[in-house]
Design a protein around this motif. Structure first.
Motif, PDB file in Angstrom:
ATOM      1  N   ARG A 112       7.627 -19.600  -1.646  1.00  0.00           N
ATOM      2  CA  ARG A 112       6.780 -20.091  -2.730  1.00  0.00           C
ATOM      3  C   ARG A 112       7.054 -21.550  -3.065  1.00  0.00           C
ATOM      4  O   ARG A 112       6.160 -22.296  -3.427  1.00  0.00           O
ATOM      5  N   SER A 113       8.309 -21.962  -2.962  1.00  0.00           N
ATOM      6  CA  SER A 113       8.683 -23.318  -3.389  1.00  0.00           C
ATOM      7  C   SER A 113       8.675 -24.330  -2.246  1.00  0.00           C
ATOM      8  O   SER A 113       8.603 -25.540  -2.486  1.00  0.00           O
ATOM      9  N   GLY A 114       8.787 -23.836  -0.997  1.00  0.00           N
ATOM     10  CA  GLY A 114       8.867 -24.733   0.145  1.00  0.00           C
ATOM     11  C   GLY A 114      10.234 -25.351   0.350  1.00  0.00           C
ATOM     12  O   GLY A 114      10.410 -26.208   1.220  1.00  0.00           O
ATOM     13  N   GLN A 115      11.229 -24.916  -0.409  1.00  0.00           N
ATOM     14  CA  GLN A 115      12.574 -25.470  -0.276  1.00  0.00           C
ATOM     15  C   GLN A 115      13.260 -24.975   0.995  1.00  0.00           C
ATOM     16  O   GLN A 115      13.029 -23.837   1.434  1.00  0.00           O
ATOM     17  N   PRO A 116      14.115 -25.797   1.598  1.00  0.00           N
ATOM     18  CA  PRO A 116      14.921 -25.315   2.722  1.00  0.00           C
ATOM     19  C   PRO A 116      15.987 -24.349   2.226  1.00  0.00           C
ATOM     20  O   PRO A 116      16.374 -24.367   1.058  1.00  0.00           O
ATOM     21  N   VAL A 117      16.442 -23.494   3.121  1.00  0.00           N
ATOM     22  CA  VAL A 117      17.467 -22.494   2.803  1.00  0.00           C
ATOM     23  C   VAL A 117      18.679 -22.742   3.682  1.00  0.00           C
ATOM     24  O   VAL A 117      18.548 -22.937   4.895  1.00  0.00           O
ATOM     25  N   ARG A 118      19.861 -22.711   3.071  1.00  0.00           N
ATOM     26  CA  ARG A 118      21.097 -22.853   3.834  1.00  0.00           C
ATOM     27  C   ARG A 118      22.025 -21.674   3.541  1.00  0.00           C
ATOM     28  O   ARG A 118      22.345 -21.401   2.388  1.00  0.00           O
ATOM     29  N   LEU A 119      22.439 -20.982   4.607  1.00  0.00           N
ATOM     30  CA  LEU A 119      23.438 -19.926   4.470  1.00  0.00           C
ATOM     31  C   LEU A 119      24.823 -20.563   4.485  1.00  0.00           C
ATOM     32  O   LEU A 119      25.120 -21.383   5.357  1.00  0.00           O
ATOM     33  N   ALA A 120      25.648 -20.180   3.541  1.00  0.00           N
ATOM     34  CA  ALA A 120      27.004 -20.721   3.462  1.00  0.00           C
ATOM     35  C   ALA A 120      28.010 -19.579   3.583  1.00  0.00           C
ATOM     36  O   ALA A 120      28.109 -18.735   2.692  1.00  0.00           O
ATOM     37  N   TYR A 121      28.706 -19.546   4.709  1.00  0.00           N
ATOM     38  CA  TYR A 121      29.802 -18.582   4.889  1.00  0.00           C
ATOM     39  C   TYR A 121      31.099 -19.325   4.597  1.00  0.00           C
ATOM     40  O   TYR A 121      31.385 -20.351   5.207  1.00  0.00           O
ATOM     41  N   VAL A 122      31.881 -18.801   3.657  1.00  0.00           N
ATOM     42  CA  VAL A 122      33.145 -19.445   3.310  1.00  0.00           C
ATOM     43  C   VAL A 122      34.277 -18.665   3.958  1.00  0.00           C
ATOM     44  O   VAL A 122      34.524 -17.509   3.642  1.00  0.00           O
ATOM     45  N   PHE A 123      34.951 -19.325   4.879  1.00  0.00           N
ATOM     46  CA  PHE A 123      36.023 -18.725   5.678  1.00  0.00           C
ATOM     47  C   PHE A 123      37.316 -18.845   4.875  1.00  0.00           C
ATOM     48  O   PHE A 123      37.878 -19.930   4.732  1.00  0.00           O
ATOM     49  N   GLU A 124      37.766 -17.715   4.328  1.00  0.00           N
ATOM     50  CA  GLU A 124      38.899 -17.739   3.400  1.00  0.00           C
ATOM     51  C   GLU A 124      40.203 -17.327   4.085  1.00  0.00           C
ATOM     52  O   GLU A 124      40.258 -16.302   4.752  1.00  0.00           O
ATOM     53  N   TRP A 125      41.243 -18.105   3.871  1.00  0.00           N
ATOM     54  CA  TRP A 125      42.586 -17.789   4.349  1.00  0.00           C
ATOM     55  C   TRP A 125      43.344 -17.171   3.192  1.00  0.00           C
ATOM     56  O   TRP A 125      43.681 -17.852   2.231  1.00  0.00           O
ATOM     57  N   LEU A 126      43.609 -15.874   3.282  1.00  0.00           N
ATOM     58  CA  LEU A 126      44.242 -15.201   2.155  1.00  0.00           C
ATOM     59  C   LEU A 126      45.719 -15.552   2.029  1.00  0.00           C
ATOM     60  O   LEU A 126      46.217 -15.845   0.960  1.00  0.00           O
ATOM     61  N   THR A 127      46.430 -15.470   3.118  1.00  0.00           N
ATOM     62  CA  THR A 127      47.855 -15.813   3.112  1.00  0.00           C
ATOM     63  C   THR A 127      48.169 -16.489   4.428  1.00  0.00           C
ATOM     64  O   THR A 127      47.329 -16.595   5.314  1.00  0.00           O
ATOM     65  N   VAL A 128      49.404 -16.905   4.584  1.00  0.00           N
ATOM     66  CA  VAL A 128      49.810 -17.528   5.836  1.00  0.00           C
ATOM     67  C   VAL A 128      49.675 -16.548   6.992  1.00  0.00           C
ATOM     68  O   VAL A 128      49.409 -16.925   8.119  1.00  0.00           O
TER      69      VAL A 128
END
Length: 285
Positions: free
Chosen positions: A29-45
């Motif tokens: 409806r808006s014509g805006q681009p879409v970006r998927l963001a996957y955040v790769f999380e490091w829980l511990t060492v």
């Protein structure tokens, strides 16, 4: 920032896929681009979180490629199904809430599932969704699987907005009016109030204040059917009940009762946890 991208927090979970579908519907409806963001999380060492792989040793290049492939495939599939839209994906490193908050500064909207991988089964809205809604720089929409979040919903259920006269709620009113016009849906404005010594005698004044706030939006979107409901009840209870028959519920980040240091008010938190449809939390940039 209507031309700014719609950012989707994506981790391959069912809730993230529902959030992506909602974001794509908005973009159509808006014509805006879409970006998927996957955040790769490091829980511990010694351990990490990744798609489809049990926590293990410090991830190698293979693990990172799995994440990249997941995001690229999801973006490519969505783009193929919606050829008129620009849909991309990107992987970031760091704590999910913090990274999404930082990325929201350049986004027009941020869409999240209520919880993703790592969420506890009994937690209806994950800590990432609540934290991001509290601190993001743009409107945040939280979508939960199975609660009125179907992207193909063609019902005429209204966009509902809570208004209490506070600045955040007036910003939310504008956002809700735009969404209602964009989707060709009715707009339902709710105002919960506490009776004073005069009891019901104060209703006309309360209604007049809401109508005054509505007036510029009635002029801007004359095609939108608007109803105003006032009740002497809890704002969160009123909005949660209204969400049963709504396409979207919109609130400001906090209202009149919010403490100065509380970025996300109790009504917003209650809705993220218990609403029966997607919830948009809006604040001024």
């Amino acid at each position: 920032m209507r031309d700014a991208e719609i950012l989707v927090g994506y981790d391959g979970s069912t809730d993230a896929s529902v959030a992506l579908n909602w974001a794509v519907e908005e973009a159509q409806r808006s014509g805006q681009p879409v970006r998927l963001a996957y955040v790769f999380e490091w829980l511990t060492v010694a351990s990490w979180v990744g798609p489809g792989v049990a926590p293990g040793v410090w991830p190698d290049d293979t693990a990172r490629r799995q994440v990249d492939d997941l995001v690229r495939k999801a973006a490519a599939d969505a783009a193929a199904a919606n050829p008129g839209l620009r849909i991309t994906g990107e992987v970031y490193d760091g704590p999910p809430a913090l990274v999404l908050q930082e990325r929201s500064a350049e986004a027009g909207m941020l869409v999240l599932g209520s919880r993703g991988h790592g969420g506890f089964g009994g937690l209806l809205a994950g800590s990432t969704a609540v934290s991001v809604a509290a601190h993001a720089h743009c409107p945040v929409v939280v979508v939960r699987d199975g609660v009125g979040s179907t992207a193909t919903d063609t019902s005429n259920r209204p966009v509902v907005v809570g208004v209490d006269g506070s600045e955040p709620s007036l910003v939310a009113l504008g956002f809700a009016a735009e969404r209602a016009a964009q989707r060709q849906l009715p707009l339902r404005v709710l105002h919960a109030w506490t009776p004073g010594p005069g009891g019901a005698a104060g209703v006309p004044d309360e209604r007049a204040a809401v109508e005054q706030a509505l007036e510029p939006w009635r002029r801007t979107f004359p095609e939108v059917a608007v109803t105003v409901d006032l009740e002497s009840t809890s704002p969160s209870a009123m909005l949660i009940e209204a969400s049963r028959d709504a396409r979207l519920v919109v609130v400001g980040s906090r209202g009149r009762g919010g403490l100065a240091g509380m970025l996300l008010g109790s009504v917003s938190q209650q809705l993220i946890q218990h609403a029966n449809c997607p919830v948009a939390v809006v604040r001024e940039r």
